[in-house]
Write a protein that holds these residues in place. Structure first.
Motif, PDB file in Angstrom:
ATOM      1  N   ARG A   7       0.831  -1.208   0.000  1.00 53.45           N
ATOM      2  CA  ARG A   7       0.000   0.000   0.000  1.00 53.45           C
ATOM      3  C   ARG A   7       0.861   1.251   0.000  1.00 53.45           C
ATOM      4  N   THR A  11       3.460  10.151  -0.139  1.00 54.86           N
ATOM      5  CA  THR A  11       4.161  10.548  -1.362  1.00 54.86           C
ATOM      6  C   THR A  11       4.975  11.812  -1.109  1.00 54.86           C
ATOM      7  N   ARG A 181      -6.859  -2.854  -0.664  1.00 61.67           N
ATOM      8  CA  ARG A 181      -6.144  -1.620  -1.006  1.00 61.67           C
ATOM      9  C   ARG A 181      -4.682  -1.960  -1.307  1.00 61.67           C
ATOM     10  N   LEU A 292       1.112  11.709  -8.873  1.00 60.50           N
ATOM     11  CA  LEU A 292       0.449  11.116  -7.693  1.00 60.50           C
ATOM     12  C   LEU A 292       0.502  12.082  -6.521  1.00 60.50           C
ATOM     13  N   ARG A 296      -2.868  13.889  -4.809  1.00 59.19           N
ATOM     14  CA  ARG A 296      -3.233  13.019  -3.687  1.00 59.19           C
ATOM     15  C   ARG A 296      -4.414  13.530  -2.864  1.00 59.19           C
ATOM     16  N   PHE A 299      -7.662  12.135  -4.214  1.00 61.84           N
ATOM     17  CA  PHE A 299      -7.918  10.692  -4.113  1.00 61.84           C
ATOM     18  C   PHE A 299      -8.592  10.371  -2.783  1.00 61.84           C
ATOM     19  N   PRO A 301      -9.553   7.132  -0.021  1.00 65.51           N
ATOM     20  CA  PRO A 301      -9.141   5.759   0.277  1.00 65.51           C
ATOM     21  C   PRO A 301     -10.078   4.770  -0.435  1.00 65.51           C
ATOM     22  N   ASP A 303     -10.099   4.360  -3.764  1.00 65.42           N
ATOM     23  CA  ASP A 303     -10.240   4.688  -5.193  1.00 65.42           C
ATOM     24  C   ASP A 303      -9.390   3.730  -6.038  1.00 65.42           C
ATOM     25  N   ARG A 322      -5.399   0.207  -5.645  1.00 62.51           N
ATOM     26  CA  ARG A 322      -6.465   0.873  -4.902  1.00 62.51           C
ATOM     27  C   ARG A 322      -5.800   1.761  -3.854  1.00 62.51           C
ATOM     28  N   TRP A 323      -6.133   3.055  -3.884  1.00 63.08           N
ATOM     29  CA  TRP A 323      -5.497   4.047  -3.015  1.00 63.08           C
ATOM     30  C   TRP A 323      -5.757   3.735  -1.540  1.00 63.08           C
TER      31      TRP A 323
END
Ligand code: UT7
Length: 323
Positions: A7, A11, A181, A292, A296, A299, A301, A303, A322-323
């Protein structure tokens, strides 16, 4: 069945201080802001100055990614750095990052797959996590392509930019289902017969001088449009998904027209596509982690997203997560 999934915990990104607008390039070569904007969607790009380097940018992005993740350098088991423009012939940028972070353990190495480099590095990191070799892996994509650009060639010098992005991957036990995820699957490809369409000659093992990027743009464009929608469909199908399940497409940022053509083939509206090419240009291995990081906050959680890229080699691929 319980399995380990990689996961993304956090970032980071780093860009050279100087941003160069199209108008400045138009004062150096026979081009115009209008041509560059219409044909590529690029308005400006960051260009490294004297004190800036690939490893320095990568370290800054990595430091930020660790901070965002709440992870200390001592917890990192491996550093994988994707780059085609390392500071030195050896050792790797990854070991420079390792030293810069003050890491005294783990292992570090570079991956060279040009614009697909980040996807290759992410896929390798995923294997280490899934098989239990590493629990926490730092993956960076960093380039100073401006140093291998021919600044008199208007067909290439307007395209490229410098920068770095980073992600921290961590192992989580999950169900092994499509609702997990993390990284759900990837497809990597290369075809060395395409060498002449995009290359920079003059590596340390050749007798020739250091070369610059040479590209047959129209041909590369055609291949990118052909392959990108195909590989996105492949990773979706392999994961048991359809196009309608996709929340985000995070493409390599080479040319806005390639990205739009890919989205159109996939029947995807552009508000689901992350776009940074207008202010980053083509930063090769850095473009996806930079995108990304920038997107972020949009996005959520859970997605579902696919990352895709094509570059010199050719190399290309897609990663579903999956984020
Ligand atoms: O990240 C790795 C993957 N790389 C890519 O994905 C890049 C893929 N290729 C491209 O993005 C596009 O092919 C380019 C942006 C490089 C070029 O756009 P194009 O629409 O394919 O243009 P073209 O190469 O077919 O050239 C069209 C015309 C030519 O003039 P003539 O022969 O029609 O008179 C070029 O000389 O545009 C001319 N041209 C320029 N004019 C003004 C080429 N570069 C420029 C320029 N400014 N910078």
């Amino acid at each position: 069945m319980s399995i380990l999934r990689a996961r993304i915990l956090g970032t980071g990104s780093a860009l050279p201080e100087k941003s160069v607008a199209n108008a400045e390039l138009a004062s150096r070569v026979d081009t115009s802001d209008e041509w560059i904007t219409q044909r590529t969607g690029i308005r400006s790009r960051h260009i490294a100055g004297e004190g800036e380097s690939t490893a320095g940018l990568a370290l800054a992005a990595a430091t930020q990614a660790l901070k965002e993740s709440g992870i200390g350098a001592a917890q990192v088991d491996a550093v994988i750095a994707a780059t085609t423009t390392p500071d030195e012939i050896f050792p790797s940028v990854a070991t420079r990052i390792q030293a810069g972070l003050g890491m005294t353990r783990g292992f570090a190495f570079d991956v060279q797959a040009v614009c697909s480099g980040f996807l290759y590095a992410l896929t390798v990191a995923d294997q280490f996590i899934r098989n239990g070799t590493a629990r926490t892996v730092l993956v960076t994509g960093a380039e100073t392509l401006s140093r291998i650009v021919d600044w008199t060639d208007r067909s290439t010098c307007i395209l490229f930019g410098d920068g770095a992005g980073a992600v921290v991957l961590r192992a989580f036990e999950d169900e092994g289902s499509s609702s997990d995820r993390g990284i759900l699957g990837s497809r990597l490809y290369s075809d060395g017969r395409m060498h002449d369409l995009l290359y920079a000659a003059g590596g340390p093992g050749s007798a020739g001088p250091k070369g610059a990027i040479k590209m047959q743009g129209r041909e590369v464009f055609r291949h990118a449009v052909d392959e990108m929608a195909k590989v996105v469909d492949e990773v979706l199908t392999a994961g048991g998904f359809s196009r309608a399940d996709l929340d985000w497409l995070v493409p390599h940022q080479a040319n806005r027209r390639i990205i739009e053509a890919t989205a159109q083939k996939l029947g995807l509206s552009m508000d689901k596509v992350v776009l940074t090419v207008d202010h980053h240009g083509n930063t090769s291995a850095a473009s996806i982690p930079l995108a990304l990081h920038e997107a972020r906050a949009r996005f959520r959680p859970g997605d579902l997203m696919v990352l895709e890229a094509l570059g010199g080699g050719f190399t290309w691929g897609g990663v579903a997560l999956r984020w």
